[in-house]
Scaffold this motif. Structure first.
Motif, PDB file in Angstrom:
ATOM      1  N   UNK A 141       0.806  -1.219   0.000  1.00  0.00           N
ATOM      2  CA  UNK A 141       0.000   0.000   0.000  1.00  0.00           C
ATOM      3  C   UNK A 141       0.835   1.263   0.000  1.00  0.00           C
ATOM      4  N   UNK A 142       2.152   1.121  -0.069  1.00  0.00           N
ATOM      5  CA  UNK A 142       3.044   2.272   0.029  1.00  0.00           C
ATOM      6  C   UNK A 142       3.530   2.721  -1.343  1.00  0.00           C
ATOM      7  N   UNK A 143       3.395   3.988  -1.597  1.00  0.00           N
ATOM      8  CA  UNK A 143       3.942   4.582  -2.805  1.00  0.00           C
ATOM      9  C   UNK A 143       5.452   4.717  -2.612  1.00  0.00           C
ATOM     10  N   UNK A 144       6.235   4.043  -3.459  1.00  0.00           N
ATOM     11  CA  UNK A 144       7.690   4.045  -3.259  1.00  0.00           C
ATOM     12  C   UNK A 144       8.449   4.725  -4.388  1.00  0.00           C
ATOM     13  N   UNK A 145       7.827   4.899  -5.541  1.00  0.00           N
ATOM     14  CA  UNK A 145       8.520   5.555  -6.645  1.00  0.00           C
ATOM     15  C   UNK A 145       7.496   6.191  -7.575  1.00  0.00           C
ATOM     16  N   UNK A 146       7.833   7.383  -8.082  1.00  0.00           N
ATOM     17  CA  UNK A 146       6.961   8.051  -9.028  1.00  0.00           C
ATOM     18  C   UNK A 146       7.793   8.993  -9.883  1.00  0.00           C
ATOM     19  N   UNK A 147       7.276   9.282 -11.051  1.00  0.00           N
ATOM     20  CA  UNK A 147       7.982  10.169 -11.959  1.00  0.00           C
ATOM     21  C   UNK A 147       6.987  10.812 -12.909  1.00  0.00           C
ATOM     22  N   UNK A 148       7.259  12.039 -13.234  1.00  0.00           N
ATOM     23  CA  UNK A 148       6.468  12.796 -14.190  1.00  0.00           C
ATOM     24  C   UNK A 148       7.470  13.522 -15.061  1.00  0.00           C
ATOM     25  N   UNK A 149       7.563  13.141 -16.341  1.00  0.00           N
ATOM     26  CA  UNK A 149       8.643  13.656 -17.172  1.00  0.00           C
ATOM     27  C   UNK A 149       8.201  13.844 -18.614  1.00  0.00           C
ATOM     28  N   UNK A 150       8.787  14.866 -19.225  1.00  0.00           N
ATOM     29  CA  UNK A 150       8.572  15.081 -20.652  1.00  0.00           C
ATOM     30  C   UNK A 150       9.398  14.042 -21.396  1.00  0.00           C
ATOM     31  N   UNK A 151       8.819  13.367 -22.379  1.00  0.00           N
ATOM     32  CA  UNK A 151       9.551  12.356 -23.135  1.00  0.00           C
ATOM     33  C   UNK A 151      10.645  13.026 -23.973  1.00  0.00           C
ATOM     34  N   UNK A 152      11.767  12.315 -24.155  1.00  0.00           N
ATOM     35  CA  UNK A 152      12.894  12.898 -24.877  1.00  0.00           C
ATOM     36  C   UNK A 152      12.653  12.987 -26.372  1.00  0.00           C
ATOM     37  N   UNK A 153      11.824  12.112 -26.919  1.00  0.00           N
ATOM     38  CA  UNK A 153      11.523  12.112 -28.352  1.00  0.00           C
ATOM     39  C   UNK A 153      10.072  12.527 -28.578  1.00  0.00           C
ATOM     40  N   UNK A 154       9.814  13.062 -29.751  1.00  0.00           N
ATOM     41  CA  UNK A 154       8.444  13.401 -30.118  1.00  0.00           C
ATOM     42  C   UNK A 154       7.775  12.135 -30.639  1.00  0.00           C
ATOM     43  N   UNK A 155       6.679  11.743 -30.018  1.00  0.00           N
ATOM     44  CA  UNK A 155       5.943  10.543 -30.428  1.00  0.00           C
ATOM     45  C   UNK A 155       4.999  10.884 -31.578  1.00  0.00           C
ATOM     46  N   UNK A 156       4.906   9.974 -32.537  1.00  0.00           N
ATOM     47  CA  UNK A 156       4.067  10.208 -33.706  1.00  0.00           C
ATOM     48  C   UNK A 156       2.610   9.807 -33.477  1.00  0.00           C
ATOM     49  N   UNK A 157       2.353   9.078 -32.408  1.00  0.00           N
ATOM     50  CA  UNK A 157       0.983   8.666 -32.115  1.00  0.00           C
ATOM     51  C   UNK A 157       0.813   8.518 -30.609  1.00  0.00           C
ATOM     52  N   UNK A 158      -0.433   8.449 -30.185  1.00  0.00           N
ATOM     53  CA  UNK A 158      -0.707   8.256 -28.756  1.00  0.00           C
ATOM     54  C   UNK A 158      -0.263   6.864 -28.311  1.00  0.00           C
ATOM     55  N   UNK A 159      -0.329   5.891 -29.208  1.00  0.00           N
ATOM     56  CA  UNK A 159       0.119   4.531 -28.888  1.00  0.00           C
ATOM     57  C   UNK A 159       1.619   4.514 -28.610  1.00  0.00           C
ATOM     58  N   UNK A 160       2.381   5.215 -29.442  1.00  0.00           N
ATOM     59  CA  UNK A 160       3.831   5.291 -29.224  1.00  0.00           C
ATOM     60  C   UNK A 160       4.147   5.985 -27.907  1.00  0.00           C
TER      61      UNK A 160
END
Length: 194
Positions: A141-160
């Motif tokens: 039940x413990x949150x041990x790791x989290x991250x919120x980051x801009x991706x380094x590459x531009x994705x061509x689709x939402x799936x990517x």
């Protein structure tokens, strides 16, 4: 037995330093539909105040995952902060003031089953059009790791973009499993991906 991690004193020091101890609190970490840009009003006369405040807020994200999005947005404007950025930083402070009681819970009796959640926002950064990835990993039940980051590459689709977010979270999860193995902590597998 339960452990709590809190930075209440640190938050009170920041609020006192900015003169917001008596200010009205906000319910959300950032104004709804706020669109911060690089050129929307006058530059701050003393940008070092903004640098210091955002730096202190970045440190606060160590145990406050609820403000990570807002602080990531504000940190993009460190090179040329403007009045609207300063006002948005104060909004975050007012939100933090209203949520002083928030802390991380680390219960002693955990089932030690890992699970993680991930998501991405395709083209979420309005400035660079890059996707945003985020994930959080729980041990029991413990949150041990989290991250919120801009991706380094531009994705061509939402799936990517989703695939990149999942891959980054899997790397972190693999690292966490190795750390737990080294600490002789047995965990239950498999890990659900949500």
């Amino acid at each position: 037995m339960t452990f709590f991690m809190s930075q209440r004193k640190y938050v009170l020091d920041i609020l006192d330093d900015r003169g917001l101890t008596g200010a009205k609190s906000e319910k959300f970490p950032m104004e709804k539909n706020l669109k911060l840009t690089l050129i929307n009003d006058d530059l701050l006369y003393y940008p070092t105040k903004y640098h210091r405040l955002v730096g202190r807020l970045i440190y606060l994200t160590v145990i406050r995952p609820d403000i990570i999005y807002s602080i990531r947005i504000l940190s993009q404007f460190m090179q040329e902060p403007r009045k609207t950025h300063w006002d948005a930083a104060f909004w975050v402070l007012k939100y933090i003031k209203g949520t002083l009681g928030q802390r991380l819970l680390l219960p002693f009796d955990n089932d030690l089953k890992t699970k993680y959640y991930y998501d991405s926002d395709w083209g979420g950064c309005r400035i660079t059009q890059r996707s945003i990835s985020d994930y959080c990993i729980f041990l029991g039940n413990s949150l041990v790791s989290w991250k919120y980051k801009k991706q380094t590459n531009v994705s061509k689709s939402s799936t990517e973009a989703e695939y990149r977010a999942m891959a980054n979270a899997c790397l972190e999860l693999t690292w966490l499993h190795y750390i737990l193995q080294d600490l002789k902590v047995s965990i239950r597998l498999p890990t659900p991906v949500l």
